[in-house]
Design an enzyme around this catalytic site. Structure first.
Site, PDB file in Angstrom:
ATOM      1  N   SER A   7       0.859  -1.195   0.000  1.00 57.11           N
ATOM      2  CA  SER A   7       0.000   0.000   0.000  1.00 57.11           C
ATOM      3  C   SER A   7       0.889   1.236   0.000  1.00 57.11           C
ATOM      4  CB  SER A   7      -0.892   0.010   1.247  1.00 57.11           C
ATOM      5  OG  SER A   7      -1.492   1.295   1.394  1.00 57.11           O
ATOM      6  N   HIS A  32      -0.944  -1.236  -4.343  1.00 63.23           N
ATOM      7  CA  HIS A  32      -2.280  -0.948  -3.802  1.00 63.23           C
ATOM      8  C   HIS A  32      -2.328   0.552  -3.519  1.00 63.23           C
ATOM      9  CE1 HIS A  32      -5.987  -2.076  -1.609  1.00 63.23           C
ATOM     10  NE2 HIS A  32      -5.626  -1.214  -0.679  1.00 63.23           N
ATOM     11  N   ASP A  34      -4.404   3.439  -2.002  1.00 63.56           N
ATOM     12  CA  ASP A  34      -5.549   3.746  -1.130  1.00 63.56           C
ATOM     13  C   ASP A  34      -6.022   5.173  -1.348  1.00 63.56           C
ATOM     14  OD1 ASP A  34      -4.116   1.661   1.304  1.00 63.56           O
ATOM     15  OD2 ASP A  34      -6.124   1.404   0.458  1.00 63.56           O
ATOM     16  N   MET A  36      -8.669   7.870  -0.245  1.00 60.82           N
ATOM     17  CA  MET A  36      -9.640   8.145   0.822  1.00 60.82           C
ATOM     18  C   MET A  36     -10.091   9.605   0.759  1.00 60.82           C
ATOM     19  SD  MET A  36      -8.027   6.082   4.031  1.00 60.82           S
ATOM     20  CE  MET A  36      -6.481   5.291   3.650  1.00 60.82           C
ATOM     21  N   HIS A  65      -7.960   1.351  -4.578  1.00 59.83           N
ATOM     22  CA  HIS A  65      -8.972   1.039  -3.549  1.00 59.83           C
ATOM     23  C   HIS A  65      -9.693   2.335  -3.216  1.00 59.83           C
ATOM     24  CE1 HIS A  65      -9.696  -0.482   0.860  1.00 59.83           C
ATOM     25  NE2 HIS A  65     -10.819  -0.315   0.179  1.00 59.83           N
ATOM     26  N   MET A  67     -11.971   4.380  -1.346  1.00 64.78           N
ATOM     27  CA  MET A  67     -12.754   4.512  -0.119  1.00 64.78           C
ATOM     28  C   MET A  67     -13.420   5.887  -0.185  1.00 64.78           C
ATOM     29  SD  MET A  67     -10.034   2.727   2.443  1.00 64.78           S
ATOM     30  CE  MET A  67      -8.681   3.031   1.333  1.00 64.78           C
ATOM     31  N   MET A 138     -11.656  -6.462   3.760  1.00 61.66           N
ATOM     32  CA  MET A 138     -10.864  -5.607   4.663  1.00 61.66           C
ATOM     33  C   MET A 138     -10.805  -6.225   6.057  1.00 61.66           C
ATOM     34  SD  MET A 138     -11.506  -1.645   3.685  1.00 61.66           S
ATOM     35  CE  MET A 138     -10.023  -1.203   4.620  1.00 61.66           C
ATOM     36  N   ASP A 173      -6.965  -7.024   3.000  1.00 64.33           N
ATOM     37  CA  ASP A 173      -6.428  -5.674   3.106  1.00 64.33           C
ATOM     38  C   ASP A 173      -6.543  -5.144   4.539  1.00 64.33           C
ATOM     39  OD1 ASP A 173      -7.365  -2.445   1.614  1.00 64.33           O
ATOM     40  OD2 ASP A 173      -5.589  -3.110   2.720  1.00 64.33           O
TER      41      ASP A 173
HETATM   42  C1  DX5 Z   1      -6.918   1.080   5.185  1.00 57.62           C
HETATM   43  C2  DX5 Z   1      -6.355   0.737   3.806  1.00 57.62           C
HETATM   44  C3  DX5 Z   1      -5.386  -0.409   3.849  1.00 57.62           C
HETATM   45  C4  DX5 Z   1      -4.236  -0.144   4.801  1.00 57.62           C
HETATM   46  C5  DX5 Z   1      -3.194  -1.222   4.665  1.00 57.62           C
HETATM   47  O1  DX5 Z   1      -7.838   2.128   5.057  1.00 57.62           O
HETATM   48  O2  DX5 Z   1      -7.382   0.361   2.917  1.00 57.62           O
HETATM   49  O3  DX5 Z   1      -4.902  -0.633   2.530  1.00 57.62           O
HETATM   50  O4  DX5 Z   1      -3.673   1.092   4.550  1.00 57.62           O
HETATM   51  O5  DX5 Z   1      -2.153  -0.872   5.517  1.00 57.62           O
HETATM   52  P1  DX5 Z   1      -1.652  -1.951   6.603  1.00 57.62           P
HETATM   53  O6  DX5 Z   1      -1.139  -3.110   5.807  1.00 57.62           O
HETATM   54  O7  DX5 Z   1      -0.573  -1.205   7.359  1.00 57.62           O
HETATM   55  O8  DX5 Z   1      -2.846  -2.294   7.434  1.00 57.62           O
HETATM   56 ZN    ZN Z   2      -6.673  -0.535   0.966  1.00 53.35          ZN
END
Ligand code: DX5
Ligand code: ZN
Length: 218
Positions: A7, A32, A34, A36, A65, A67, A138, A173
């Site tokens: 990530s 990956h 993320d 957000m 991903h 979110m 998740m 994840d």
């Molecule tokens: C959480 C994210 C994950 C997270 C993974 O909101 O979707 O991808 O950052 O990080 P670790 O592996 O440190 O939990």
């Molecule tokens: Zn993620």
């Protein structure tokens, strides 16, 4: 084959292109990404321009991903930026929207993913008429890297493997590390996201390689 998808949000956010290049050189299978919005998830990361910058420097798949409270607002921008997987949260879309997102993803030659939070039941997914390439289970709540792995979600990994054919990747994840990576792969995970277990380590390169070795023969 089990893939490791570090990530990048857990890396140096001021040097995303450099982080992406390092991950590719170290043997990351996917990156990956993320995304957000500070609303669906209590954190704010980056947008389509960051994905475009990462896309420019690496060839490996970008697993976006999303979110986001409404992923449809920016979905096309992420596809145009070069995302290979567009993963939206089942909690943020109704079926009609999911069908539209699936069509849009296909138009760009990308793949549709569905993500569910720890509290969301797999049985609530209404995707039989959709071409789902990735299911993201998740094992932490959306928000930050470094959270504690939620073992109560483990049965969902095996269930997801059962529910979806071998053409669908099952991704875990959140809180994945060397203590649970092999077990999760044996439960049916085919992609493991690694944030803290790579970027939070003194030697991220060795940490990534160790994870790949741990799941290499599953
Ligand atoms: C959480 C994210 C994950 C997270 C993974 O909101 O979707 O991808 O950052 O990080 P670790 O592996 O440190 O939990
Ligand atoms: Zn993620």
């Amino acid at each position: 084959m089990v893939r490791i998808a570090p990530s990048i949000a857990a890396g140096d956010n001021g040097n995303l292109s450099r982080e992406a290049l390092r991950l590719q050189e170290w043997g990351a299978d996917w990156i990956h990404v993320d995304i957000m919005d500070g609303s669906f998830a209590p954190n704010l990361t980056f947008g389509p321009a960051a994905v475009k910058a990462i896309r420019k420097v690496v060839k490996i798949p970008l697993d976006c991903h999303l979110m986001l409270s409404d992923p449809e607002i920016l979905s096309e921008k992420f596809l145009q930026a070069g995302g290979d997987f567009l993963t939206v949260h089942a909690e943020a879309v109704d079926h009609e929207k999911l069908v539209r997102l699936g069509k849009q993803t296909k138009q760009y030659g990308a793949k549709l993913g569905i993500a569910i939070k720890p509290a969301t039941k797999l049985e609530s997914l209404d995707v039989d008429d959709l071409d789902v390439s990735l299911v993201t289970v998740m094992t932490v709540n959306p928000g930050f890297s470094g959270q504690k792995f939620m073992p109560e979600v483990i049965p969902k990994v095996a269930k997801a493997r059962e529910m979806f054919g071998t053409q669908t990747e099952i991704e875990v994840d959140g809180g994945v590390d060397k203590s649970n990576a092999r077990m999760l792969s044996e439960k049916g995970a085919t992609v493991l996201v690694a944030g803290n277990s790579v970027f939070g380590q003194a030697d991220p390169e060795s940490a990534l390689k160790e994870l790949k070795t741990l799941v290499g023969d599953v």
